[in-house]
Each structure stands twice: as C-alpha cells, then as structure tokens.
Write a protein that holds these residues in place. Structure first.
Motif: not given
Length: 103
Positions: A3, A5-7, A29, A47, A50, A53
C-alpha cells in the motif's frame, strides 16, 4: 500487496518499483507520479478516500487470480520500464530532442 498511501504529489516512489520488481502488486494513491509508475500492474485509489482504500484491499485479498495477474504485470513492468538501461535510453531520447530543437 504494497500500500503506497502517499498523500502528496509523489514525484516518483522507488518503493513502488521495488515492490513491483519482487512481484508484489501495488495499491497506490492516484496522484503525482503513482499512475505513471504503477501503470496496469496495480490498483490506483483516490488518495484521501478511506472507503476506496478499504475496497481495494478487500477486493485484492478476495481475488487470488487478480493478484497473480497484477504480480506478473508488476515484475514485467519493473524489468522493462525501470531498469538502468531503459531509463538511460529515455534520458538520451530527451537530450537528443532538446539538442535537435535547440538547433
């Protein structure tokens, strides 16, 4: 799966390529360079969503055939797109274009 998960607007993400090279599908993302890196070898998710994801993780966990397809694509993409030779060729193409256009 890995995963990623870079925002923020990730400029590359070597972690994704390393995972792909090991035959691990990536859930990343859908912004920055992530779509370019992952291509069709993983799953892109908004991104900050939730629920998206959670769905992506649940769907992959429940579908071993899809994981296997993504894993095979990941290895192939890492070996053909992100090798030193492939990247050097792309840099050379860019430099040749710049020199040609500067003339």
């Amino acid at each position: 799966a890995v995963l990623f998960t870079s925002q923020w607007e990730e400029p590359f993400g070597i972690v994704m390529v390393e995972a792909m090279g090991c035959g691990t599908p990536v859930v990343a993302s859908a912004h920055g360079a992530c779509p370019e890196v992952v291509g069709d070898s993983g799953v892109l998710v908004p991104g900050a969503d939730v629920n998206a994801w959670a769905r992506a993780m649940t769907d992959l966990a429940a579908d071993p055939a899809r994981r296997a397809v993504l894993a095979a694509r990941a290895v192939e993409r890492a070996r053909t797109t992100f090798t030193l030779a492939a990247i050097a060729d792309r840099y050379e193409d860019v430099l040749r274009t710049v020199v040609r256009e500067a003339r």
